[in-house]
Design an enzyme around this catalytic site. Structure first.
Site, PDB file in Angstrom:
ATOM      1  N   ASP A 278      -6.738  -6.547   4.411  1.00  0.00           N
ATOM      2  CA  ASP A 278      -6.114  -5.218   4.406  1.00  0.00           C
ATOM      3  C   ASP A 278      -6.079  -4.642   5.819  1.00  0.00           C
ATOM      4  O   ASP A 278      -7.134  -4.387   6.415  1.00  0.00           O
ATOM      5  CB  ASP A 278      -6.942  -4.308   3.477  1.00  0.00           C
TER       6      ASP A 278
ATOM      7  N   HIS B 146      -1.370  -1.266  -4.153  1.00  0.00           N
ATOM      8  CA  HIS B 146      -2.625  -0.920  -3.491  1.00  0.00           C
ATOM      9  C   HIS B 146      -2.689   0.598  -3.291  1.00  0.00           C
ATOM     10  O   HIS B 146      -1.775   1.210  -2.730  1.00  0.00           O
ATOM     11  CB  HIS B 146      -2.696  -1.644  -2.148  1.00  0.00           C
TER      12      HIS B 146
ATOM     13  N   MET C 230      -9.130   8.118   0.393  1.00  0.00           N
ATOM     14  CA  MET C 230      -9.956   8.442   1.568  1.00  0.00           C
ATOM     15  C   MET C 230     -10.525   9.838   1.435  1.00  0.00           C
ATOM     16  O   MET C 230      -9.799  10.763   1.044  1.00  0.00           O
ATOM     17  CB  MET C 230      -9.102   8.384   2.829  1.00  0.00           C
TER      18      MET C 230
ATOM     19  N   HIS D 145      -8.571   1.117  -3.696  1.00  0.00           N
ATOM     20  CA  HIS D 145      -9.482   0.893  -2.565  1.00  0.00           C
ATOM     21  C   HIS D 145     -10.155   2.220  -2.217  1.00  0.00           C
ATOM     22  O   HIS D 145      -9.510   3.126  -1.682  1.00  0.00           O
ATOM     23  CB  HIS D 145      -8.637   0.361  -1.390  1.00  0.00           C
TER      24      HIS D 145
ATOM     25  N   SER E  38       0.838  -1.199   0.000  1.00  0.00           N
ATOM     26  CA  SER E  38       0.000   0.000   0.000  1.00  0.00           C
ATOM     27  C   SER E  38       0.870   1.245   0.000  1.00  0.00           C
ATOM     28  O   SER E  38       1.659   1.460   0.929  1.00  0.00           O
ATOM     29  CB  SER E  38      -0.900   0.013   1.239  1.00  0.00           C
TER      30      SER E  38
ATOM     31  N   MET F 158     -12.304   4.436  -0.108  1.00  0.00           N
ATOM     32  CA  MET F 158     -12.936   4.648   1.199  1.00  0.00           C
ATOM     33  C   MET F 158     -13.638   5.992   1.122  1.00  0.00           C
ATOM     34  O   MET F 158     -13.235   6.978   1.760  1.00  0.00           O
ATOM     35  CB  MET F 158     -11.862   4.611   2.301  1.00  0.00           C
TER      36      MET F 158
ATOM     37  N   MET G 240     -11.566  -6.025   5.716  1.00  0.00           N
ATOM     38  CA  MET G 240     -10.774  -5.056   6.490  1.00  0.00           C
ATOM     39  C   MET G 240     -10.375  -5.707   7.818  1.00  0.00           C
ATOM     40  O   MET G 240     -11.245  -6.155   8.573  1.00  0.00           O
ATOM     41  CB  MET G 240     -11.582  -3.792   6.788  1.00  0.00           C
TER      42      MET G 240
ATOM     43  N   ASP H 136      -4.912   3.640  -1.746  1.00  0.00           N
ATOM     44  CA  ASP H 136      -5.978   3.952  -0.779  1.00  0.00           C
ATOM     45  C   ASP H 136      -6.497   5.367  -0.986  1.00  0.00           C
ATOM     46  O   ASP H 136      -5.763   6.342  -0.801  1.00  0.00           O
ATOM     47  CB  ASP H 136      -5.427   3.839   0.649  1.00  0.00           C
TER      48      ASP H 136
HETATM   49  C1  DX5 Z   1      -6.381   1.427   5.835  1.00  0.00           C
HETATM   50  C2  DX5 Z   1      -5.980   1.144   4.412  1.00  0.00           C
HETATM   51  C3  DX5 Z   1      -4.858   0.183   4.285  1.00  0.00           C
HETATM   52  C4  DX5 Z   1      -3.553   0.659   4.877  1.00  0.00           C
HETATM   53  C5  DX5 Z   1      -2.851  -0.558   5.387  1.00  0.00           C
HETATM   54  O1  DX5 Z   1      -7.548   2.134   5.857  1.00  0.00           O
HETATM   55  O2  DX5 Z   1      -7.069   0.625   3.677  1.00  0.00           O
HETATM   56  O3  DX5 Z   1      -4.665  -0.215   2.927  1.00  0.00           O
HETATM   57  O4  DX5 Z   1      -2.725   1.329   3.961  1.00  0.00           O
HETATM   58  O5  DX5 Z   1      -1.752  -0.156   6.104  1.00  0.00           O
HETATM   59  P1  DX5 Z   1      -1.031  -1.113   7.160  1.00  0.00           P
HETATM   60  O6  DX5 Z   1      -0.546  -2.317   6.400  1.00  0.00           O
HETATM   61  O7  DX5 Z   1       0.066  -0.264   7.686  1.00  0.00           O
HETATM   62  O8  DX5 Z   1      -2.041  -1.496   8.201  1.00  0.00           O
HETATM   63 ZN    ZN Z   2      -6.604  -0.283   1.655  1.00  0.00          ZN
END
Ligand code: DX5
Ligand code: ZN
Length: 222
Positions: free
Chosen positions: A176, A34, A38, A67, A9, A69, A138, A36
């Site tokens: 994840d 990956h 947000m 991903h 990620s 969010m 998750m 993310d």
């Molecule tokens: C959290 C994200 C993850 C995050 C994982 O909301 O969706 O993808 O980057 O990070 P680690 O592996 O550090 O928990």
């Molecule tokens: Zn993620």
């Protein structure tokens, strides 16, 4: 044990050296990248948007596993597909017309994936699992990297694996949050076949070696 995929990620990458960190992933044993996204509404954090994702795409030689969010993801699916997503994950918790959303992701030519928050039961996917390419379980509450892994995840992985055996054996089962060298074998044994890892990769002294270990767990470290 290396039939599983590793998706580092980039949330945990050094954003001031993003090109360097993407190239590091390119030349590692990682399978996907990956990404993310947000929005500060669905989750209490804002990561980055299209300009950064397009910059990542420019250098990435591996598929982007995006991903989302965010609330109302349907509004942005086309833009994420155009920006180079190979797979798109939406959250079950924000999709009242999930079947339509999933069909749309597929029409856009992307792998269709649905994420479940830690409190959302796996059984809710029973009537849609046959239409999905991937489920993301998750193992932390979404919003931040570096959080503590939630142990109940193993049970959810076993449940989703059972559903997948029954309705969709080719399903990618992604986990994840808090994935590291200590829990990866147990996660794969529970049914996960795509492992996202942020901090356990980018906080390691040698991120490529960390990826190689996650890809080949149990083998002696480099
Ligand atoms: C959290 C994200 C993850 C995050 C994982 O909301 O969706 O993808 O980057 O990070 P680690 O592996 O550090 O928990
Ligand atoms: Zn993620």
């Amino acid at each position: 044990m290396n039939n599983h995929l590793i998706a580092p990620s980039i949330l945990a990458a050094d954003f001031a050296n993003l090109q360097r960190d993407i190239e590091l992933i390119n030349s590692s044993e990682a399978d996907w990248i990956h990404v993310d996204i947000m929005d500060g509404v669905f989750v209490p954090n804002i990561s980055f948007g299209f300009p950064v994702m397009k910059a990542v795409k420019k250098h990435a030689k591996k598929p982007l596993d995006v991903h989302l969010m965010i609330v109302e993801p349907d509004r942005y699916l086309k833009e994420f597909a155009d920006a180079g997503a190979s797979g798109i994950t939406v959250h079950y918790e924000v999709c009242p017309n999930l079947h339509r959303t999933v069909q749309y992701i597929k029409e856009l030519g992307c792998r269709a994936s649905v994420a479940l928050n830690p409190h959302t039961p796996v059984a809710l996917l029973e009537d849609i699992i046959a239409d999905l390419d991937q489920v993301l379980i998750m193992s932390v509450n979404p919003g931040f990297g570096g959080q503590k892994f939630i142990e109940h995840t193993y049970k959810k992985l076993k449940d989703i694996k059972e559903l997948s055996n029954k309705h969709n054996p080719k399903l990618f089962i992604e986990v994840d949050g808090g994935v590291d060298e200590y829990n990866i074998i147990k996660l794969v044994e529970a049914g996960a076949n795509v492992l996202v890892a942020g901090n356990s990769v980018f906080s390691a002294a040698d991120p490529s070696a960390a990826i190689a270990y996650l890809k080949n767990p149990g083998k002696p470290k480099l």
